[in-house]
Design a protein around this motif. Structure first.
Motif: not given
Length: 482
Positions: A163-168, A176-187
């Motif tokens: 059920h998880v889409l993205s995380m920090e 600091t790692i961001r996953t999924g679409s959070s990885a792109i600062s301009t998403s």
């Protein structure tokens, strides 16, 4: 670094009242329900945090001084995952980070912090006309931690377990790692899981062993317009499993639990004495189906039509659709909120060995648990078993994926029972692996992981390399995963 220097550094980050070496406070974090398999041990320090910057600074202190650190969400834990394995560890209490940052009905997502409880999230979502995935856990548990560890959910047969889409994530090395679409600062936003390799998956199923997850965006689902709770009874587990397979092929269940008489008696509120005397056994089936149909009026009518055809073609041994299942045993409302665990708690020490396997071999595993339980001094009838089919995705039940657990409720004060339980657990784990019964363990930690990694070969080696890359000083919850 001396302990007085460490505590001074921690207090400098979170304030004097939020960092402690008090034995009374540390004692409260020293054990959980799984103390038979995880020796109680006090952390060296307890630190309560309220924001990401505090976590970053604490991780730096811990990493620079090679002090183990253990993240804790709400502390509703029965697997020893937040009990220290090394002296002088820092217990990072995340309960103060309890903000629901967003509920987005258009995107059907919620963004939450680690201290958000299941009850808090369910209540907030209901106000918006949606629901989160609801695990079979108390409303006081951390929804965040449960999703990260992949819980077992009421809607496994419909929604699956991811059920998880993205995380920090804050790493001990300072990144600091961001996953999924959070990885792109301009998403567009954190609502998508896909960005190259599945880094979201890398941090799931790992109890704080790679870093500290500080924020998570999860899937939401529609609240059902209609619910129908239905029960069937079967005289043997094999036939019940075959019936469940037919139901899943027809895409009937939103929820489906296969429950033996012992587990059902616990849920129904029978006393420990009554269950020990087997008083409920004569009145309850060997396996009871708790079947929930959900959706719009049209969806539920369609499912009821499919179910009626199946029942006419192959009648169950007992048809409980007269309401017997819901009178005091189950309440459909529970499947939209937290689980009532009062019945379990009064039974004594709760042991469960959980795993994923094909539904078709469930009856064989059911008998295996009873055989091994009897060998180690547990009455055959008191060894319990429950199962729920688990979808891999919408309209996809690959591998007949099923979550099951063998259970025992024991009186830990009885002479020899602890040693018997440990021997029972070890032999069950080894037998399950030797006979190739399962796909994988539900949560492969502690004794289970130690035995299983011996058989993981180069995959196990790769996991160790990943752990060393992300956590080179081995400070992140050591001993709980790798």
């Amino acid at each position: 670094m001396a302990s007085d220097v460490i505590i001074k550094a921690l207090k400098g980050i979170v304030g004097d009242s939020n960092a402690s070496m008090s034995e009374a406070i540390r004692q409260a974090y020293s054990r959980d329900q799984n103390y038979m398999f995880n020796e109680p041990k006090q952390p060296g320090y307890v630190v309560r945090v309220t924001n990401k910057e505090e976590i970053r600074q604490i991780l730096k202190v811990a990493n620079d001084n090679k002090v183990p650190i253990i993240p804790l969400g709400q502390g509703v834990n029965i697997r020893g995952l937040c009990i220290p394995t090394r002296p002088g560890s820092i217990l990072l209490d995340l309960k103060g980070m309890n903000t629901i940052k967003e509920i987005n009905q258009d995107m059907m997502t919620a963004t939450i912090e680690p201290g958000v409880s299941l009850g808090q999230l369910v209540a907030a979502c209901r106000k918006k006309g949606v629901r989160p995935a609801v695990p079979g856990a108390p409303a006081t548990c951390s929804a965040f931690a449960n999703y990260m560890l992949r819980g077992v959910y009421h809607h496994n047969p419909q929604d699956g377990i991811d059920h998880v889409l993205s995380m920090e994530v804050e790493l001990p090395t300072g990144q600091t790692i961001r996953t999924g679409s959070s990885a792109i600062s301009t998403s567009y936003g954190p609502h998508c899981r896909y960005f190259g390799p599945d880094l979201t998956g890398l941090f799931m199923g790992v109890p704080g062993a790679f870093g500290v997850i500080t924020e998570m965006t999860v899937k939401l689902y529609d609240l059902p317009e209609r619910q129908e709770l239905i029960g069937f009874g079967f005289d043997d587990w094999k036939r019940a499993s075959e019936y469940a397979i037919d139901m899943m092929k027809l895409e009937i269940p939103s929820l489906l639990w296969l429950i033996d008489w012992i587990a059902l008696a616990v849920i129904a509120g029978f006393s420990r004495r009554q269950i020990k005397l087997k008083t409920p056994k004569a009145a309850l089936p060997v396996c009871t189906f708790a079947l929930l149909l959900e959706g719009t009026e049209e969806d539920v009518e369609l499912k009821l039509g499919k179910l009626e055809k199946l029942v006419k073609r192959a009648p169950p041994d007992q048809d409980l659709r007269d309401g017997a299942l819901s009178t005091g045993m189950f309440n459909a409302e529970e499947f939209l909120g937290g689980r009532n665990v009062a019945g379990m708690l009064k039974m004594g020490y709760y042991f469960a060995l959980a795993f994923f396997h094909p539904m078709s071999n469930g009856a064989e595993i059911f008998e295996m648990f009873k055989d091994i339980g009897e060998k180690h001094g547990f009455e055959r009838d008191i060894v319990s078993f429950v199962s729920t089919p688990t979808k891999s995705g919408p309209n996809n039940w690959s591998g007949q994926l099923t979550y099951s657990e063998g259970e025992l409720f024991v009186d830990q004060t009885e002479p020899g029972v602890i040693d018997n339980l440990k021997a029972f657990s070890k032999e069950c784990i080894e037998t399950i692996l030797d006979r190739r019964y399962i796909y994988s363990w539900f949560r492969p930690y502690a004794t289970v992981l130690d035995i299983t990694l011996e058989r993981a070969g180069e995959t196990g080696d790769l996991l160790r390399k990943i752990k060393n890359l992300l956590d080179p000083n081995d400070i992140m919850n050591p001993g709980k995963f790798l």
